[in-house]
Design an enzyme around this catalytic site. Structure first.
Site, mmCIF file in Angstrom:
data_model
loop_
_atom_site.group_PDB
_atom_site.id
_atom_site.type_symbol
_atom_site.label_atom_id
_atom_site.label_comp_id
_atom_site.label_asym_id
_atom_site.label_seq_id
_atom_site.Cartn_x
_atom_site.Cartn_y
_atom_site.Cartn_z
ATOM 1 N N CYS A 1 -3.349 8.476 3.434
ATOM 2 C CA CYS A 1 -2.998 7.997 2.095
ATOM 3 C C CYS A 1 -4.165 8.158 1.140
ATOM 4 C CB CYS A 1 -2.592 6.539 2.172
ATOM 5 S SG CYS A 1 -3.818 5.549 3.041
ATOM 6 N N GLU B 1 0.881 -1.168 0.000
ATOM 7 C CA GLU B 1 0.000 0.000 0.000
ATOM 8 C C GLU B 1 0.915 1.214 0.000
ATOM 9 O OE1 GLU B 1 -3.234 -0.089 -0.155
ATOM 10 O OE2 GLU B 1 -3.569 -2.208 0.213
HETATM 11 P P1 NAP Z 1 8.256 4.920 4.853
HETATM 12 O O1 NAP Z 1 9.375 5.818 5.167
HETATM 13 O O2 NAP Z 1 8.320 4.096 3.623
HETATM 14 O O3 NAP Z 1 8.077 3.997 6.144
HETATM 15 C C1 NAP Z 1 7.089 3.014 6.222
HETATM 16 C C2 NAP Z 1 7.572 1.864 7.088
HETATM 17 O O4 NAP Z 1 8.692 1.206 6.469
HETATM 18 C C3 NAP Z 1 8.061 2.296 8.457
HETATM 19 O O5 NAP Z 1 7.661 1.342 9.405
HETATM 20 C C4 NAP Z 1 9.569 2.296 8.288
HETATM 21 O O6 NAP Z 1 10.259 2.132 9.497
HETATM 22 C C5 NAP Z 1 9.752 1.105 7.407
HETATM 23 N N1 NAP Z 1 11.016 1.068 6.675
HETATM 24 C C6 NAP Z 1 11.820 2.101 6.351
HETATM 25 N N2 NAP Z 1 12.889 1.655 5.651
HETATM 26 C C7 NAP Z 1 12.748 0.315 5.523
HETATM 27 C C8 NAP Z 1 13.507 -0.715 4.909
HETATM 28 N N3 NAP Z 1 14.647 -0.453 4.269
HETATM 29 N N4 NAP Z 1 13.067 -1.987 4.986
HETATM 30 C C9 NAP Z 1 11.912 -2.282 5.617
HETATM 31 N N5 NAP Z 1 11.153 -1.336 6.227
HETATM 32 C C10 NAP Z 1 11.541 -0.061 6.176
HETATM 33 O O7 NAP Z 1 6.879 5.699 4.749
HETATM 34 P P2 NAP Z 1 6.371 6.906 5.664
HETATM 35 O O8 NAP Z 1 7.003 8.135 5.162
HETATM 36 O O9 NAP Z 1 6.478 6.543 7.093
HETATM 37 O O10 NAP Z 1 4.821 6.884 5.331
HETATM 38 C C11 NAP Z 1 4.202 7.848 4.540
HETATM 39 C C12 NAP Z 1 3.838 7.275 3.201
HETATM 40 O O11 NAP Z 1 3.005 6.132 3.381
HETATM 41 C C13 NAP Z 1 3.041 8.226 2.349
HETATM 42 O O12 NAP Z 1 3.589 8.271 1.071
HETATM 43 C C14 NAP Z 1 1.655 7.617 2.300
HETATM 44 O O13 NAP Z 1 0.947 7.879 1.113
HETATM 45 C C15 NAP Z 1 1.908 6.179 2.474
HETATM 46 N N6 NAP Z 1 0.748 5.545 3.087
HETATM 47 C C16 NAP Z 1 0.005 4.689 2.349
HETATM 48 C C17 NAP Z 1 -1.101 4.070 2.911
HETATM 49 C C18 NAP Z 1 -1.937 3.103 2.140
HETATM 50 O O14 NAP Z 1 -2.737 2.393 2.767
HETATM 51 N N7 NAP Z 1 -1.816 2.996 0.852
HETATM 52 C C19 NAP Z 1 -1.439 4.332 4.241
HETATM 53 C C20 NAP Z 1 -0.656 5.215 4.958
HETATM 54 C C21 NAP Z 1 0.434 5.811 4.366
HETATM 55 P P3 NAP Z 1 10.849 3.415 10.283
HETATM 56 O O15 NAP Z 1 9.696 4.268 10.631
HETATM 57 O O16 NAP Z 1 11.499 2.815 11.453
HETATM 58 O O17 NAP Z 1 11.785 4.076 9.318
#
Ligand code: NAP
Length: 516
Positions: A296, A257
């Protein structure tokens, strides 16, 4: 020194061996708690969940697992006030926004508890009818779905620490699959506390629910072929997960997602001030300001007929101007904070990218913060952008600003409107506004292939529709292309991800005995 939150793995609470990462109050700036996952034995934790949790859950029927979910619902309801306090402090959200996350999660869990009851005493699902394999009717093929014998690893985004856990855990646990959740670090506290309450209440078998807070290092390495991983977050992290050997070589099933340039479209033929016009304006302002636009599913692009560009800009801006922004503890405040300084910087950066191709129709910078120090608080006012040349404004269709920002776009005719919506390259949701059912239905079908959900708002449902951005457990959540290509929820459909399908080829007497 702030409290270090424990991880729950291998059936016991375990602290990381590092100094930890602090979680902050995004309004006051205070450090709240710390998380750390250094030195945890993740392969052992995954093995424990698979062997103990998986076996215990699979021994139960859907009805019995539904009862476990119902028991977890009671635990969460009993502790609701504590969750609200954590959300205020760590997410900086006003009460109604915290409720979307907390109550949305509890409601989703209770919906799947009821589904378990309706699925009854089975331990597997029949998939379709038996099919003859040749001339002789005695030997047939019956598809079945059985729970996968691995764990479900959830890597979640920061914006829904409660709902993000339960919307995934509910169908996984109901399917008989143990869960390991790794919440986003920024807001891990609420997830950790909810898991702690459910674990300590003893309502789930050992190994059914685990939580790892802090770095994601080593989690994907621990995955084996029977496991599944469900990720919510940015497209960049999603790409890393897709290319990890667990997924690329060991065929671990993955659901993604990611982000999305969701749209709202007012169909042609609606006058300014008409019911449909007003419904669009109301929904757009709600979507822009709810959770400070950190959803999102939030509306990022607003499409109106060319003649309505001016009136729509005026009406949306007038509503946005009334939004009081600042400290969620002040009861007059309607919009709280972004989650942290990094997101604040990212929103400002994204806004500048969009502003290079658009006009600013309502400037969030003009909102004075209530009870919050602008030098400390991660608060921004809502900003409405617009451009009269939507075809050439590329960035509007590919840059997701994860904050209270949306862009107004005029369209010439129906075909132009649909083409502009499709420039988002696959989104979680689009909403349509209009009063002509004969036009709304076909437009919804035209856009269905590019969206997980098409939300149609006509005046007859104006007061009772569930909201553009609200994800209901009965409906699919996910979207093709840029949105990640995933599928979650959608009632019983969510169980598919946690089951394996197999064709049983046998005598009809064997199949009939199995089907009961
Ligand atoms: P993110 O930086 O990609 O982080 C998401 C998750 O991935 C966090 O738990 C993060 O941990 C983890 N993570 C980071 N690097 C990783 C790696 N190399 N391997 C495995 N896991 C890793 O995203 P975000 O900035 O927190 O979230 C915002 C984004 O999410 C927005 O773009 C939004 O549109 C999207 N979103 C989508 C939905 C949906 O249902 N489609 C819902 C909500 C949000 P850490 O926090 O410890 O870095």
């Amino acid at each position: 020194m702030t409290e270090l939150l424990s991880n729950f793995i291998g059936g016991r609470w375990q602290a990381g061996s590092g100094a930890g990462t602090a979680l902050h109050d995004p309004v006051l700036g205070d450090a709240l708690v710390r998380v750390d996952a250094t030195g945890l034995d993740l392969p052992a934790a995954f093995a424990f969940a698979r062997e103990q949790g998986g076996a215990a859950l699979r021994a139960l029927s859907y009805r019995e697992r539904g009862a476990l979910l119902a028991a977890a619902v009671k635990v969460l309801q009993a502790n609701r006030e504590a969750y609200d306090a954590i959300a205020t402090a760590n997410s900086g959200t006003v009460r109604t926004d915290s409720a979307i996350d907390i109550d949305g999660g509890i409601y989703t869990l209770s919906t799947y508890a009821k589904l378990g009851e309706s699925l009854g005493d089975r331990r597997f699902l029949l998939d379709g009818e038996p099919a003859r394999l040749g001339k002789e009717p005695l030997f047939q093929s019956q598809h079945v779905q059985v729970p996968t014998r691995g764990v479900a690893l959830f890597i979640n985004a920061f914006n829904f620490p409660s709902w993000g856990l339960w919307e995934k855990a509910a169908p996984a646990l109901l399917s008989g699959v143990p869960v390991i959740v790794k919440p986003a670090t920024a807001t891990a506290w609420l997830t950790q506390r909810m898991v702690q309450d459910v674990v300590n209440a003893g309502v789930l078998p050992a190994g059914a629910l685990s939580v790892v807070c802090g770095s994601s290092a080593g989690l994907l390495d621990a995955l084996l072929p029977d496991d599944v991983v469900s990720f919510t977050g940015s497209a960049e992290t999603a790409a890393l997960i897709r290319s990890h050997p667990a997924v690329a070589q060991r065929s671990v099933r993955v659901n993604i997602e990611a982000d999305s340039l969701n749209s709202a479209l007012l169909l042609d033929g609606e006058a300014p001030g008409s019911e449909s016009f007003d419904l669009l304006v109301k929904e757009v302002t709600r979507e822009m300001t709810q959770k400070s636009g950190q959803k999102c599913t939030a509306i990022r692009r607003i499409l109106v007929p060319e003649a309505l560009y001016g009136p729509a800009a005026e009406a949306i801006a007038a509503r946005l101007a009334r939004t009081r922004v600042g400290n969620p503890r002040n009861e007059t405040v309607r919009m709280g904070a972004l989650v942290n300084r990094a997101q604040l910087a990212s929103v400002r950066e994204g806004l500048a990218v969009l502003q290079a191709q658009t006009d600013t129709l309502h400037d969030g910078a003009g909102h004075a913060l209530v009870d919050a120090d602008p030098a400390v608080a991660c608060c921004v006012g809502p900003t409405l952008l617009g451009t009269r040349t939507p075809d050439s404004a590329d960035r509007v269709h590919d840059t997701e600003v994860f904050g209270p920002v949306a862009t107004l776009l005029p369209y010439r005719d129906g075909a132009h409107a649909l083409a502009l919506v499709r420039r988002g390259q696959g989104s979680l949701v689009t909403s349509l506004y209009g009063s002509n059912p004969a036009a709304l239905g076909p437009a919804a079908l035209e856009l269905a292939a590019g969206h997980g959900r098409v939300h149609v708002v006509s005046p007859d449902v104006g007061a009772l529709h569930t909201g553009h951005g609200n994800v209901m457990p009965q409906s699919l959540h996910g979207g093709p292309g840029r949105a990640g290509g995933g599928e979650e929820l959608g009632g019983a459909r969510a169980l598919n991800f946690y089951h394996r399908r197999a064709a049983l080829q046998a005598s009809t007497t064997v199949l009939a005995a199995l089907a009961g």
